[in-house]
Design an enzyme around this catalytic site. Structure first.
Site, PDB file in Angstrom:
ATOM      1  N   CYS A  18       0.790  -1.243   0.000  1.00  0.00           N
ATOM      2  CA  CYS A  18       0.000   0.000   0.000  1.00  0.00           C
ATOM      3  C   CYS A  18       0.820   1.290   0.000  1.00  0.00           C
ATOM      4  CB  CYS A  18      -0.965  -0.008   1.181  1.00  0.00           C
ATOM      5  SG  CYS A  18      -2.170  -1.346   1.114  1.00  0.00           S
ATOM      6  N   ARG A  52      15.425   1.762   3.423  1.00  0.00           N
ATOM      7  CA  ARG A  52      15.482   0.510   2.666  1.00  0.00           C
ATOM      8  C   ARG A  52      14.812  -0.609   3.457  1.00  0.00           C
ATOM      9  NH1 ARG A  52      21.024  -0.979   1.601  1.00  0.00           N
ATOM     10  NH2 ARG A  52      21.179   1.015   0.529  1.00  0.00           N
ATOM     11  N   SER A  53      13.733  -0.262   4.141  1.00  0.00           N
ATOM     12  CA  SER A  53      13.006  -1.287   4.895  1.00  0.00           C
ATOM     13  C   SER A  53      12.318  -2.240   3.934  1.00  0.00           C
ATOM     14  CB  SER A  53      11.962  -0.630   5.806  1.00  0.00           C
ATOM     15  OG  SER A  53      10.910  -0.078   5.023  1.00  0.00           O
ATOM     16  N   ASP A 103      20.453   3.675   3.098  1.00  0.00           N
ATOM     17  CA  ASP A 103      20.199   3.403   4.517  1.00  0.00           C
ATOM     18  C   ASP A 103      21.524   3.492   5.261  1.00  0.00           C
ATOM     19  OD1 ASP A 103      21.538   1.019   4.088  1.00  0.00           O
ATOM     20  OD2 ASP A 103      19.895  -0.275   4.737  1.00  0.00           O
TER      21      ASP A 103
END
Length: 266
Positions: free
Chosen positions: A99, A134-135, A157
């Site tokens: 999402c 950069r999750s 990150d």
């Protein structure tokens, strides 16, 4: 409908019906399996973290792929990274995307960053984007989506910078990832006409002095990553994407329901 850490959603004639179910986390597995079989439930959302371990990943994969409105099932994640956009050979059923990354894509489309002149799938060709995050939930999927659409993406990150592209002339069918050894924000931000930041800590402030004049800046963190001075350098600043994310969630639900319809042969 939702369980303690889970939401289940079902569309009704004039909108959407939401149900919250609060259960002990040790009972959550059984409730997810029951929701998978419940014909009254069209979509399932789980609020993470629950166990803060690999068990959370196991729970993600328990959700029926036909009810996964968050796009976290292995099939959807695989399709996203492989740049496979449809679930069927007739290209009638679109794959579900996560999402928040998709919400940011929709914001960029609205801002006309995507070129409608270029072919579908190549419409970010010529754009350079820096993403500070950069999750596995937002940053990495977003980098993949934008690179698969033709952009040159710098993913940043604490470990360094990676570049996501489809190669020279975007000739590859999906993105590649290259480590940019020794690079920092100082190297990639001045090259970028779009900068997206989602650092969760309140202590982080994006160094706006590095911004390219007229860059588009988007913040998706709950914290304000950009200071007020960003408006002096950016042509457009989007301070939050939460409301768009909610709309994308409902869009995903409608797409899932639509995907259940039998395909027409011929």
């Amino acid at each position: 409908m939702v369980f303690s850490e889970t939401i289940l959603i079902s569309p009704i004639f004039s909108g959407f019906q939401f149900s919250l179910r609060e259960v002990d986390r040790e009972d959550l597995e059984g409730h997810i399996l029951a929701a998978n079989e419940d014909e009254k439930v069209d979509g399932i959302i789980v609020y993470y973290p629950i166990f803060n371990s690999r068990q959370d990943q196991y729970l993600q994969q328990l959700i029926d792929v036909g009810k996964d409105v968050e796009g976290l099932s292995h099939r959807y994640v695989f399709n996203m990274y492989q740049n496979i956009r449809f679930l069927d050979e007739h290209k009638l059923q679109k794959s579900i995307l996560p999402c928040t990354p998709l919400a940011i894509v929709k914001v960029l489309e609205y801002l006309k960053v995507y070129s409608t002149i270029l072919p579908y799938g190549d419409r970010l060709f010529g754009h350079s984007v820096t993403i500070v995050n950069r999750s596995e939930v937002v940053g990495r999927p977003l980098a993949a989506l934008l690179a698969n659409d033709g952009a040159s993406v710098y993913s940043v990150d604490v470990t360094g910078v990676q570049q996501y592209t489809r190669g020279e002339g975007i000739k590859k069918s999906r993105h590649d990832v290259v480590d940019k050894d020794g690079w920092t924000l100082e190297d990639c931000v001045p090259l970028s006409d779009v900068v997206i930041s989602g650092v969760p800590g309140e202590d982080f402030k994006f160094p706006t002095r590095l911004l390219k004049e007229g860059a588009i800046c988007i913040n998706f963190s709950t914290e304000k990553n950009f200071g007020p001075e960003v408006k002096d350098k950016a042509s457009i600043y989007v301070p939050a994407v939460g409301k768009v994310t909610i709309i994308v969630l409902l869009r995903n639900l409608l797409r899932i329901v639509e995907n259940r319809k039998p395909l027409c042969n011929g």
